[in-house]
Design an enzyme around this catalytic site. Structure first.
Site, mmCIF file in Angstrom:
data_model
loop_
_atom_site.group_PDB
_atom_site.id
_atom_site.type_symbol
_atom_site.label_atom_id
_atom_site.label_comp_id
_atom_site.label_asym_id
_atom_site.label_seq_id
_atom_site.Cartn_x
_atom_site.Cartn_y
_atom_site.Cartn_z
ATOM 1 C CG ASP A 37 48.395 44.424 38.301
ATOM 2 O OD1 ASP A 37 47.472 43.583 38.352
ATOM 3 O OD2 ASP A 37 48.918 44.781 37.217
ATOM 4 C CE LYS A 42 42.433 46.461 36.304
ATOM 5 N NZ LYS A 42 41.962 45.899 37.529
ATOM 6 N NE ARG A 92 40.103 26.290 34.144
ATOM 7 C CZ ARG A 92 39.060 25.518 33.852
ATOM 8 N NH1 ARG A 92 39.192 24.481 33.050
ATOM 9 N NH2 ARG A 92 37.863 25.803 34.347
ATOM 10 C CB THR A 147 42.033 27.963 44.123
ATOM 11 O OG1 THR A 147 42.537 28.237 42.814
ATOM 12 C CG2 THR A 147 42.166 29.173 45.004
ATOM 13 C CG HIS A 179 41.393 24.659 37.987
ATOM 14 N ND1 HIS A 179 40.027 24.696 38.177
ATOM 15 C CD2 HIS A 179 41.699 25.824 37.366
ATOM 16 C CE1 HIS A 179 39.547 25.837 37.705
ATOM 17 N NE2 HIS A 179 40.536 26.532 37.192
#
Ligand SMILES: NC(=O)c1ccc[n+]([C@@H]2O[C@H](COP(=O)([O-])OP(=O)(O)OC[C@H]3O[C@@H](n4cnc5c(N)ncnc54)[C@H](O)[C@@H]3O)[C@@H](O)[C@H]2O)c1
Length: 317
Positions: A37, A42, A92, A147, A179
Site C-alpha cells: 500500500d 497503515k 462506481r 471479481t 459490475h
C-alpha cells in the site's frame, strides 16, 4: 524436503484489501500474504494486527510488507486499491479518474519485478480496471480477471434464499454483465436442485417477487455502503474464494469479470459471466443460449463496459 509455499499479494490495504488478506489466513488459503500500500504506517499496523491473529488461524501464515516489485514471487495478486469515498454518488464509474492512472502507473512496476502469476482485480470500475491490468501486464489471456459479478451473484443468491427459505448452496444463480448499475439477472439460468425457475414456481410456496429480488441485488452494495461507508465482507469472501480456486486448481464455476473473445458475440472487453476458474485463472467462459430479451439486456451491458473502457483510456493513453 521443501514444500512450495502458497504466496498471495494484496495491493491496497483499505477496507477491502485488509479483509481479503485476513480471510486468506482465516480460511487457510495462503501460507504467506504480502501486503502492499502507499500508506506505510497503515501497512505496519495492519501487518501487526494480522500477525496477532495467526495464533488462532488454522495454520501458520506469515504476513509481510512488500513493494510492487517484491510481489514477484506471488502465485496470485489481488488488486484492491482505490478511494472508496469517491463512490459516494452511487456510481462506481466516479472512481475511474483516480484508479485508472494509479493502476496504469504501478502495474508495469509489478511486472518489472518479474511477476508471472495470476492477478484478480477488485478495484472499481471493476471490468474497466481488469481490462487495463490485462493490457498493462501483458499476462496471458485468462491470467488476469476480475471479481466482476461474483459478488453480485452472491447477493442474488442471498436475496432468493431469504424469499424462498431455500439454502444458499441448494440452487445456482448468477448476475451477468457489468459490475455496476447496468448488471442483469438472467432468470433462465437459475436452477433449484436441477429444476428451472418455471418448474419451481409450480409450487406456490416458492413463488417469489422477482422485481424485488432484482432490486435488492443491484442495490445491496448501496444498502451496505450507506451505513458504514464501505463494503468489505461479501467482496473479500468472493475474492478469497477465487484465490483458492486458482491455488487449488479447483476448476470452480463462478461469475467473474472474464475476457470475452467471441462468446456471446462480444470481443475485446471484460464482462461478468459464469466462468471456470482454475490454476490458469479463467480457463473457460461458459456460454449460455440466453432467451432473446436476456441476450439483448446482456449486450446493452457490454456496450456500457465498452464505452467505459474507451473513457478510461483518456486517463492513461
Ligand atoms: N469489485 C467489487 O465488487 C468491489 C466491492 C467493494 C469495493 N470495491 C472497490 O475496491 C476498491 C477498494 O475499496 P476500499 O473500500 O478498500 O477503499 P479504501 O479507500 O478503504 O482503501 C483503498 C486503499 O488503496 C490504497 N491505495 C491507493 N492508491 C494506491 C496505490 N497506487 N498503490 C497501493 N495502494 C494504494 C489506499 O492507501 C487505501 O489503503 C475501490 O475501488 C472500491 O470501489 C470493489
Amino acid at each position: 524436503m521443501a514444500f512450495k509455499k502458497r504466496v498471495v499479494g494484496v495491493i491496497g490495504l483499505g477496507h477491502v484489501g485488509a479483509h481479503v488478506a485476513f480471510n486468506l489466513g482465516v480460511l487457510g488459503i495462503a501460507d504467506e500474504v504480502k501486503l502492499c500500500d502507499v500508506k506505510s504506517e497503515k501497512l505496519v499496523s495492519e501487518r501487526q494486527d494480522m500477525m496477532d491473529a495467526v495464533m488462532f488461524m488454522p495454520h501458520r501464515v506469515n504476513y509481510t510488507i512488500a513493494s510492487y516489485e517484491e510481489l514477484a514471487d506471488c502465485d496470485v495478486i489481488v488488486n484492491a486499491i482505490g478511494d472508496i469515498t469517491l463512490c459516494a454518488s452511487g456510481n462506481r464509474d466516479d472512481e475511474m479518474h483516480f484508479t485508472v492512472p494509479q493502476v496504469a502507473d504501478y502495474i508495469p512496476k509489478v511486472m518489472a519485478g518479474g511477476f508471472q502469476g495470476i492477478i484478480i482485480n477488485i478495484t472499481n470500475p471493476c471490468d474497466v480496471i481488469t481490462d487495463l491490468i490485462a493490457k498493462k501486464s501483458g499476462l496471458p489471456k485468462g491470467h488476469v480477471f476480475g471479481t466482476g459479478t461474483g459478488l453480485d451473484s452472491a447477493r442474488l443468491v442471498s436475496a432468493i434464499s431469504q424469499q424462498t427459505g431455500l439454502d444458499h448452496h441448494s440452487f445456482s444463480a448468477y448476475m451477468m454483465g457489468e459490475h455496476g448499475n447496468s448488471q442483469i439477472v438472467p432468470w433462465s439460468l437459475i436452477k433449484f436442485g436441477g429444476k428451472s425457475l418455471a418448474e419451481l414456481e409450480q409450487n406456490p410456496a416458492y413463488v417469489f417477487d422477482k422485481a424485488r429480488v432484482q432490486d435488492e441485488t443491484i442495490h445491496a452494495g448501496w444498502v451496505t455502503y450507506s451505513g458504514k461507508h464501505c463494503t468489505e465482507y461479501g467482496i473479500s469472501m468472493t475474492a478469497a474464494t477465487m484465490v483458492r480456486a486458482v491455488l487449488r486448481d479447483e476448476r470452480k464455476i463462478m461469475a467473474a469479470s472474464a475476457p470475452l473473445d467471441g462468446e456471446y458475440g462480444e470481443t475485446g472487453i471484460f464482462c461478468g459471466v459464469p466462468s471456470v476458474i482454475g490454476a490458469n485463472g479463467i480457463e473457460e467462459v461458459i456460454e449460455y443460449n440466453l432467451p432473446e430479451q436476456e441476450m439483448k439486456d446482456f449486450k446493452a451491458c457490454c456496450a456500457t463496459i465498452r464505452a467505459n473502457i474507451a473513457k478510461a483510456e483518456e486517463f492513461w493513453k
